[in-house]
Design a protein around this motif. Sequence first.
Motif, PDB file in Angstrom:
ATOM      1  N   ARG A  30       1.188  -0.702  -0.139  1.00  0.00           N
ATOM      2  CA  ARG A  30       0.111   0.408  -0.058  1.00  0.00           C
ATOM      3  C   ARG A  30       0.579   1.217   0.635  1.00  0.00           C
ATOM      4  O   ARG A  30       0.198   2.148  -0.285  1.00  0.00           O
TER       5      ARG A  30
ATOM      6  N   GLU B  53      -8.449  -4.551  -3.440  1.00  0.00           N
ATOM      7  CA  GLU B  53      -8.409  -3.588  -3.042  1.00  0.00           C
ATOM      8  C   GLU B  53      -8.409  -2.476  -4.044  1.00  0.00           C
ATOM      9  O   GLU B  53      -8.991  -1.536  -4.153  1.00  0.00           O
ATOM     10  N   ARG B  54      -7.280  -2.863  -5.163  1.00  0.00           N
ATOM     11  CA  ARG B  54      -6.527  -2.175  -5.927  1.00  0.00           C
ATOM     12  C   ARG B  54      -7.992  -2.373  -7.402  1.00  0.00           C
ATOM     13  O   ARG B  54      -7.626  -1.160  -8.629  1.00  0.00           O
TER      14      ARG B  54
END
Length: 186
Positions: free
Chosen positions: A130, A165-166
């Motif tokens: 992240r 998440e991405r």
Amino acid sequence: MKGYAEWINSRNIEGNVAECGVFRGDSAKFINRYFPNRKLYLCDTFEGFDYGDLQYEKGENNQSFNQSKFADQSFFAETGVDFVMSKMIYPEKVVIKKGYFPESVLDVKDRFCFVNLDMDLYIPMLNGLRFFGDKMVYNGCILLHDYFSDVFTGVRQAVDMFEQERGINIIKTPIGDGCSMALIRN
Ligand SMILES: C[S@@+](CC[C@H](N)C(=O)[O-])C[C@H]1O[C@@H](n2cnc3c(N)ncnc32)[C@H](O)[C@@H]1O
């Protein structure tokens, strides 16, 4: 790493370098040697795993990790900043970030061309992706240690979560050491 560093350096690609998970500096000293003109951030508690990160890993019911010698919080504690710094041939380029990652690096706004993530556990490895994911320059490389490991399975889970998440699919490129994966920014 030597060949990759020469390739990056010969093309005048911008960016600093970092290692998260330094332990006794045995890979950090090579990063320092092969990137002599770049600031090298070295991130570690220098006291071993964080208690909370470790408890999370154990709670994930990761049998192989729990049965390994690494499940002991003190396993990586036998190190120190002075000891690591004594191995650096360009110590003036090193910035020590001692403490819990990622809190230890919240002031860092640099761009990076090479990062070695080697913190073994799910939580810090996910935080590493992240934190550095958006700071890599074009053609920059994040090396993920233990991605193909049967013991540190949290690393693979961290990559899965980061992709989720991405909304991306990372091309998993083995580097030939039997456990690491290279992630190249394109
Ligand atoms: C496998 S060792 C690193 C080995 C090192 N790269 C080498 O080549 O010898 C893992 C290191 O990650 C550090 N570490 C793990 N989680 C961390 C966290 N959340 N914050 C800071 N350091 C952490 C541990 O203290 C330990 O020194």
